[in-house]
Write a protein that holds these residues in place. Structure first.
Motif, PDB file in Angstrom:
ATOM      1  N   GLY A  52       0.611   5.236 -18.323  1.00  0.00           N
ATOM      2  CA  GLY A  52       0.547   5.267 -16.870  1.00  0.00           C
ATOM      3  C   GLY A  52      -0.685   6.006 -16.384  1.00  0.00           C
ATOM      4  N   ILE A  53      -1.065   5.740 -15.127  1.00  0.00           N
ATOM      5  CA  ILE A  53      -2.271   6.305 -14.534  1.00  0.00           C
ATOM      6  C   ILE A  53      -1.898   7.498 -13.667  1.00  0.00           C
ATOM      7  N   MET A  54      -2.453   8.653 -13.997  1.00  0.00           N
ATOM      8  CA  MET A  54      -2.245   9.858 -13.202  1.00  0.00           C
ATOM      9  C   MET A  54      -3.319   9.898 -12.114  1.00  0.00           C
ATOM     10  N   ASP A  55      -2.970   9.482 -10.904  1.00  0.00           N
ATOM     11  CA  ASP A  55      -3.982   9.491  -9.841  1.00  0.00           C
ATOM     12  C   ASP A  55      -3.630  10.483  -8.744  1.00  0.00           C
ATOM     13  N   LEU A  56      -2.773  11.423  -9.043  1.00  0.00           N
ATOM     14  CA  LEU A  56      -2.439  12.478  -8.085  1.00  0.00           C
ATOM     15  C   LEU A  56      -3.095  13.802  -8.440  1.00  0.00           C
ATOM     16  N   LYS A  57      -3.759  13.855  -9.571  1.00  0.00           N
ATOM     17  CA  LYS A  57      -4.404  15.093 -10.006  1.00  0.00           C
ATOM     18  C   LYS A  57      -5.428  14.757 -11.093  1.00  0.00           C
ATOM     19  N   GLY A  58      -6.439  15.580 -11.237  1.00  0.00           N
ATOM     20  CA  GLY A  58      -7.351  15.458 -12.361  1.00  0.00           C
ATOM     21  C   GLY A  58      -8.428  14.403 -12.224  1.00  0.00           C
ATOM     22  N   PRO A  59      -8.846  13.794 -13.350  1.00  0.00           N
ATOM     23  CA  PRO A  59     -10.017  12.913 -13.382  1.00  0.00           C
ATOM     24  C   PRO A  59      -9.985  11.789 -12.349  1.00  0.00           C
ATOM     25  N   TYR A  60      -8.813  11.200 -12.126  1.00  0.00           N
ATOM     26  CA  TYR A  60      -8.731  10.065 -11.215  1.00  0.00           C
ATOM     27  C   TYR A  60      -7.904  10.390  -9.975  1.00  0.00           C
ATOM     28  N   ASP A  61      -8.054  11.597  -9.515  1.00  0.00           N
ATOM     29  CA  ASP A  61      -7.447  12.068  -8.281  1.00  0.00           C
ATOM     30  C   ASP A  61      -7.774  11.094  -7.141  1.00  0.00           C
ATOM     31  N   TYR A  62      -6.750  10.673  -6.392  1.00  0.00           N
ATOM     32  CA  TYR A  62      -6.991   9.717  -5.312  1.00  0.00           C
ATOM     33  C   TYR A  62      -7.856  10.313  -4.195  1.00  0.00           C
ATOM     34  N   ASN A  63      -8.066  11.625  -4.225  1.00  0.00           N
ATOM     35  CA  ASN A  63      -8.956  12.269  -3.266  1.00  0.00           C
ATOM     36  C   ASN A  63     -10.430  12.163  -3.666  1.00  0.00           C
TER      37      ASN A  63
ATOM     38  N   ASN B 184      -7.268  20.402  -1.601  1.00  0.00           N
ATOM     39  CA  ASN B 184      -8.525  19.661  -1.483  1.00  0.00           C
ATOM     40  C   ASN B 184      -9.692  20.534  -1.077  1.00  0.00           C
ATOM     41  N   LEU B 185      -9.432  21.491  -0.206  1.00  0.00           N
ATOM     42  CA  LEU B 185     -10.514  22.343   0.280  1.00  0.00           C
ATOM     43  C   LEU B 185     -11.167  23.137  -0.841  1.00  0.00           C
ATOM     44  N   ASP B 186     -10.458  23.326  -1.943  1.00  0.00           N
ATOM     45  CA  ASP B 186     -10.973  24.123  -3.058  1.00  0.00           C
ATOM     46  C   ASP B 186     -11.678  23.275  -4.116  1.00  0.00           C
ATOM     47  N   LYS B 187     -11.715  21.967  -3.948  1.00  0.00           N
ATOM     48  CA  LYS B 187     -12.308  21.089  -4.954  1.00  0.00           C
ATOM     49  C   LYS B 187     -13.820  21.051  -4.774  1.00  0.00           C
ATOM     50  N   LYS B 188     -14.510  21.682  -5.704  1.00  0.00           N
ATOM     51  CA  LYS B 188     -15.944  21.933  -5.537  1.00  0.00           C
ATOM     52  C   LYS B 188     -16.818  20.710  -5.809  1.00  0.00           C
ATOM     53  N   HIS B 189     -16.274  19.700  -6.459  1.00  0.00           N
ATOM     54  CA  HIS B 189     -17.086  18.536  -6.816  1.00  0.00           C
ATOM     55  C   HIS B 189     -17.162  17.504  -5.698  1.00  0.00           C
ATOM     56  N   ILE B 190     -16.412  17.689  -4.634  1.00  0.00           N
ATOM     57  CA  ILE B 190     -16.381  16.711  -3.552  1.00  0.00           C
ATOM     58  C   ILE B 190     -17.577  16.910  -2.618  1.00  0.00           C
ATOM     59  N   VAL B 191     -18.364  15.859  -2.458  1.00  0.00           N
ATOM     60  CA  VAL B 191     -19.520  15.867  -1.560  1.00  0.00           C
ATOM     61  C   VAL B 191     -19.117  15.326  -0.190  1.00  0.00           C
ATOM     62  N   LEU B 192     -18.322  14.275  -0.176  1.00  0.00           N
ATOM     63  CA  LEU B 192     -17.722  13.747   1.051  1.00  0.00           C
ATOM     64  C   LEU B 192     -16.293  13.366   0.718  1.00  0.00           C
TER      65      LEU B 192
ATOM     66  N   THR C 117       5.451  16.071 -14.105  1.00  0.00           N
ATOM     67  CA  THR C 117       6.232  17.162 -13.503  1.00  0.00           C
ATOM     68  C   THR C 117       5.476  18.484 -13.479  1.00  0.00           C
ATOM     69  N   GLY C 118       4.363  18.576 -14.205  1.00  0.00           N
ATOM     70  CA  GLY C 118       3.644  19.849 -14.317  1.00  0.00           C
ATOM     71  C   GLY C 118       2.362  19.866 -13.513  1.00  0.00           C
ATOM     72  N   GLN C 119       1.718  21.021 -13.530  1.00  0.00           N
ATOM     73  CA  GLN C 119       0.436  21.206 -12.864  1.00  0.00           C
ATOM     74  C   GLN C 119      -0.703  21.051 -13.872  1.00  0.00           C
ATOM     75  N   LEU C 120      -1.841  20.582 -13.382  1.00  0.00           N
ATOM     76  CA  LEU C 120      -3.034  20.546 -14.217  1.00  0.00           C
ATOM     77  C   LEU C 120      -3.757  21.869 -14.024  1.00  0.00           C
ATOM     78  N   LEU C 121      -3.577  22.756 -14.976  1.00  0.00           N
ATOM     79  CA  LEU C 121      -4.142  24.089 -14.875  1.00  0.00           C
ATOM     80  C   LEU C 121      -5.670  24.017 -14.975  1.00  0.00           C
ATOM     81  N   GLY C 122      -6.342  24.723 -14.067  1.00  0.00           N
ATOM     82  CA  GLY C 122      -7.806  24.705 -14.027  1.00  0.00           C
ATOM     83  C   GLY C 122      -8.359  23.803 -12.949  1.00  0.00           C
ATOM     84  N   TYR C 123      -7.482  22.940 -12.399  1.00  0.00           N
ATOM     85  CA  TYR C 123      -7.904  22.014 -11.341  1.00  0.00           C
ATOM     86  C   TYR C 123      -7.200  22.401 -10.044  1.00  0.00           C
ATOM     87  N   PRO C 124      -7.937  22.585  -8.957  1.00  0.00           N
ATOM     88  CA  PRO C 124      -7.317  23.052  -7.713  1.00  0.00           C
ATOM     89  C   PRO C 124      -6.283  22.076  -7.167  1.00  0.00           C
ATOM     90  N   ASN C 125      -5.219  22.619  -6.607  1.00  0.00           N
ATOM     91  CA  ASN C 125      -4.203  21.795  -5.968  1.00  0.00           C
ATOM     92  C   ASN C 125      -4.569  21.464  -4.527  1.00  0.00           C
TER      93      ASN C 125
END
Length: 466
Positions: free
Chosen positions: A333-344, A274-282, A264-272
């Motif tokens: 459970g697996i959090m794949d909507l935010k953070g380490p295993y973001d589906y993006n 996609n355009l702001d996610k700096k680690h994405i190469v493609l 129910t909460g936000q992962l503070l420090g991680y962008p919500n």
């Protein structure tokens, strides 16, 4: 053209584009007009729903996740019956009346790319910079999609790649084509050709991370060469990509706004955004967004890999499901909507480049450099308190450390099943157990079946052994 205008244009163009889409590959046609200008093509490439979605059926087959019996009915309703069939290692995931979404989305992407590349041959607009950008992007998307398809629906690249059946590989727009499967080696040769050409014409940076640039081309090349076992080239292109973008988030700076109920909460420090996610190469995202965190859990085998100070498990797991109810028996459970295993994170990321560089170094005997690369990543993944560096007594141990780190960092991104396939070619003898069902090492079912619907439309496509 403003990006909002591009999106609006792309929606219109997509309606008309598929008027002549290839029915034999199960991509349904709509509309009657074909785009033709450079801005038309740029608009198509800006529609992330069409060119940035990627497969996730193989994830359900991996040893990373588990499905509790009490959650099976919900998982069928949410992730789909095909996901459960994949989890159970069944011979067929779809019947002849159903579309395989992984396949359909991939070939829609290929159709868009081929439409653009064919259209550019007759386009006479005087805008070489935009032409190169559009062509390079289409080539990267086509190459990435073919690499994904051939690793999902064909054997892993090996000494028999020149005879192993690969995938149908359309390079032109032809509604009457009944394409057979070309060999795995032929697919890889085309991927390499596309990416080298793209890398030669794309800029180093792009305004948005869903528009491929040089780093995206280099990164996809690095992944391809890793799968081929070409360690020198894998290192070369991973290093090139990482030099363009080396940003890696430090998980020590992350925290959940509602620690007791992460869903129910936000992962503070991680962008919500996609355009702001700096680690994405493609940027590529899994076809089934959030397909795990409601019903699937970390497998006991996966959970055991994390040390007590590893923030990836802490940030990416939840003891409560979407309704706030605790999972039984201590499951997570697996959090794949935010953070380490973001589906993006299903495309190319900086952390994958670092791991490819590390594995290439380890395979080439450069153990100190391999360990140094692992430390660059681990110091941003492990709690700084009591942090200790890795050590190894042999080159083989270094390789094992790299492969373990891939399991921890790239979980739930389709990488694991491919790593098992290539590992078993080395004699690692890895099987997968899901409840009462076992997928033995080197079983033909590690290769997904060609959809029955596709075979019914195209008799030139031969099914994979089951």
């Amino acid at each position: 053209m403003k990006i909002s205008t591009l999106y609006k244009s792309s929606l219109v163009l997509l309606v008309v584009l598929f008027s002549s889409c290839d029915k034999h590959l199960d991509v349904k046609p709509k509309g009657i007009v074909i785009p033709g200008t450079l801005e038309d093509y740029q608009a198509l490439l800006s529609n992330t729903q069409e060119v940035s979605r990627t497969s996730n059926n193989s994830i359900y087959m991996s040893d990373e996740l588990a499905l509790l019996d009490s959650y099976r009915a919900g998982a069928i309703g949410y992730a789909g019956n095909s996901a459960i069939k994949a989890y159970d290692f069944q011979d067929e995931l779809y019947d002849a009346s159903e579309s395989d979404e992984d396949w359909r989305i991939a070939y829609r992407t290929l159709y868009i790319c081929n439409t653009i590349l064919s259209g550019l041959e007759n386009n006479t607009e005087n805008n070489p910079a935009l032409r190169d950008q559009v062509k390079g992007e289409a080539l990267v998307h086509r190459a990435f999609t073919n690499l994904t398809l051939v690793n999902e629906y064909a054997k892993h690249y090996s000494a028999t790649a020149d005879t192993d059946p690969g995938i149908p590989m359309p390079l032109k727009v032809d509604i009457n084509a009944l394409l057979p499967r070309v060999t795995v080696k032929t697919v890889y040769q085309q991927i390499e050709k596309d990416l080298l050409q793209a890398a030669s014409i794309l800029p180093e940076k792009s305004n948005y991370n869903y528009h491929p640039n040089k780093a995206a081309a280099y990164g996809t090349l690095a992944r391809m060469y890793l799968y081929m076992g070409n360690w020198n080239r894998a290192y070369e292109y991973a290093d090139k990509a990482f030099k363009i973008n080396s940003f890696i988030y430090d998980y020590n700076t992350f925290a959940y706004s509602v620690p007791d109920n992460k869903t129910t909460g936000q992962l503070l420090g991680y962008p919500n955004v996609n355009l702001d996610k700096k680690h994405i190469v493609l940027m590529k995202f899994s076809n089934k967004a959030g397909g795990f965190n409601y019903f699937f859990t970390f497998s006991n085998e996966q959970k055991a890999l994390y040390g007590p100070e590893d923030l990836r498990l802490e940030l990416a797991s939840t003891p409560r499901n979407y309704s706030g109810t605790k999972y039984p028996d201590g499951s997570l459970g697996i959090m794949d909507l935010k953070g380490p295993y973001d589906y993006n994170n299903s495309g190319i990321t900086t952390q994958e480049m670092l791991l490819i560089r590390a594995e290439a170094n380890a395979r080439l005997g450069n153990t100190a450099s391999a360990l140094a690369d692992l430390e660059i990543l681990r110091e941003k993944r492990i709690k700084t308190v009591n942090y200790s560096k890795l050590s190894a007594a042999s080159p083989e141990e270094v390789i094992d450390l790299v492969l373990k780190e891939r399991r921890l960092e790239l979980a739930f991104s389709s990488a694991r099943l491919i790593d098992i396939k290539r590992g078993n070619l080395e004699g690692r003898n890895i099987s997968i157990v899901h409840g009462k069902n076992t997928l033995p090492a080197n079983d033909p079912r590690f290769v997904l079946p060609i959809p029955s619907k596709v075979i019914s439309l195209n008799p030139n496509i031969v099914q994979n052994p089951r």
